[in-house]
Design an enzyme around this catalytic site. Structure first.
Site, mmCIF file in Angstrom:
data_model
loop_
_atom_site.group_PDB
_atom_site.id
_atom_site.type_symbol
_atom_site.label_atom_id
_atom_site.label_comp_id
_atom_site.label_asym_id
_atom_site.label_seq_id
_atom_site.Cartn_x
_atom_site.Cartn_y
_atom_site.Cartn_z
ATOM 1 N N HIS A 105 0.847 -1.187 0.000
ATOM 2 C CA HIS A 105 0.000 0.000 0.000
ATOM 3 C C HIS A 105 0.889 1.246 0.000
ATOM 4 O O HIS A 105 2.096 1.143 0.166
ATOM 5 C CB HIS A 105 -0.989 -0.004 1.172
ATOM 6 N N HIS A 107 1.311 3.905 1.948
ATOM 7 C CA HIS A 107 1.689 4.695 3.121
ATOM 8 C C HIS A 107 3.175 5.034 3.072
ATOM 9 O O HIS A 107 4.001 4.233 2.634
ATOM 10 C CB HIS A 107 1.386 3.930 4.404
ATOM 11 N N ASP A 109 5.506 5.123 5.291
ATOM 12 C CA ASP A 109 6.469 4.249 5.958
ATOM 13 C C ASP A 109 6.788 3.010 5.120
ATOM 14 O O ASP A 109 7.809 2.368 5.324
ATOM 15 C CB ASP A 109 6.018 3.866 7.373
ATOM 16 N N HIS A 110 5.962 2.706 4.129
ATOM 17 C CA HIS A 110 6.205 1.570 3.235
ATOM 18 C C HIS A 110 6.839 1.993 1.915
ATOM 19 O O HIS A 110 7.251 1.139 1.128
ATOM 20 C CB HIS A 110 4.887 0.836 2.947
#
Length: 187
Positions: A105, A107, A109-110
């Site tokens: 996904h 986000h 942080d990813h």
């Protein structure tokens, strides 16, 4: 809670599909037929959260099948954590081998390690485009990253004029996908 539940609904099928396509081709060290059986290593490159914990890198997992790495997510520090794993004996995680990634996904942080995943392996010798599979929005994110680093790319291309494959190593083939089987590997 609503966001977490929505993420789990979209992330779980992607990760299950990825593992389902890779694990039937693998055996683990206990296998009796070690010479011809495929081997798999799963390496947690980062288990962090959006909080900037100095002891944890952002979310990233490497699934190495027969020496070929497949990344799942690319949080902050992914390339350096892959380099550290390589130095500790996970030979499939040589930086120039980072060629296929899956994004669960969008986000931050990813995805904050995405520019590093695109550019650093190329700077040290990757000569193939990066293949990335992820949700809707991945193509636009990829285009914006490449545009943001266009001057760096221009300078490095000039410095690498005589290097075979240098014109390919920074390129990205982004594929926007839906839950289900994404790709299958062959032995």
């Amino acid at each position: 809670m609503i966001v977490k539940s929505r993420i789990q609904k979209t992330t779980r099928p992607l990760v299950v599909a990825l593992l389902s396509s890779l694990l039937p081709l693998t055996t683990f060290p206990q296998s009796e037929n070690k010479q011809s059986a495929p081997t798999t290593q799963i390496v947690l490159l980062g288990t962090g959260t959006p909080s900037p914990d100095p002891d944890r890198s952002g979310p990233a997992t490497a699934i190495v099948v027969n020496g070929t790495p497949y990344l799942v997510d690319f949080g902050p520090g992914v390339v350096r954590r892959a380099a550290a794993a390589y130095q500790k004996g996970v030979k499939g995680l040589s930086i120039v081998n980072l060629r296929v990634a899956f994004l669960t996904h969008l986000h931050s942080d990813h995805t904050a390690g995405y520019p590093d995943l695109i550019l650093s392996p190329w700077a040290v010798g990757r000569n193939h485009p990066l293949e990335v599979y992820g949700p809707k929005g991945l193509n636009e994110m990829t285009e914006h990253i490449l545009k943001a680093y266009q001057e760096d790319i221009r300078i490095r291309l000039k410095d690498k004029e005589d290097v075979p494959g240098a014109r390919e190593g920074y390129k990205v083939k982004a594929h926007e996908i839906k839950p289900g089987v994404i790709t299958k590997t062959r032995t």
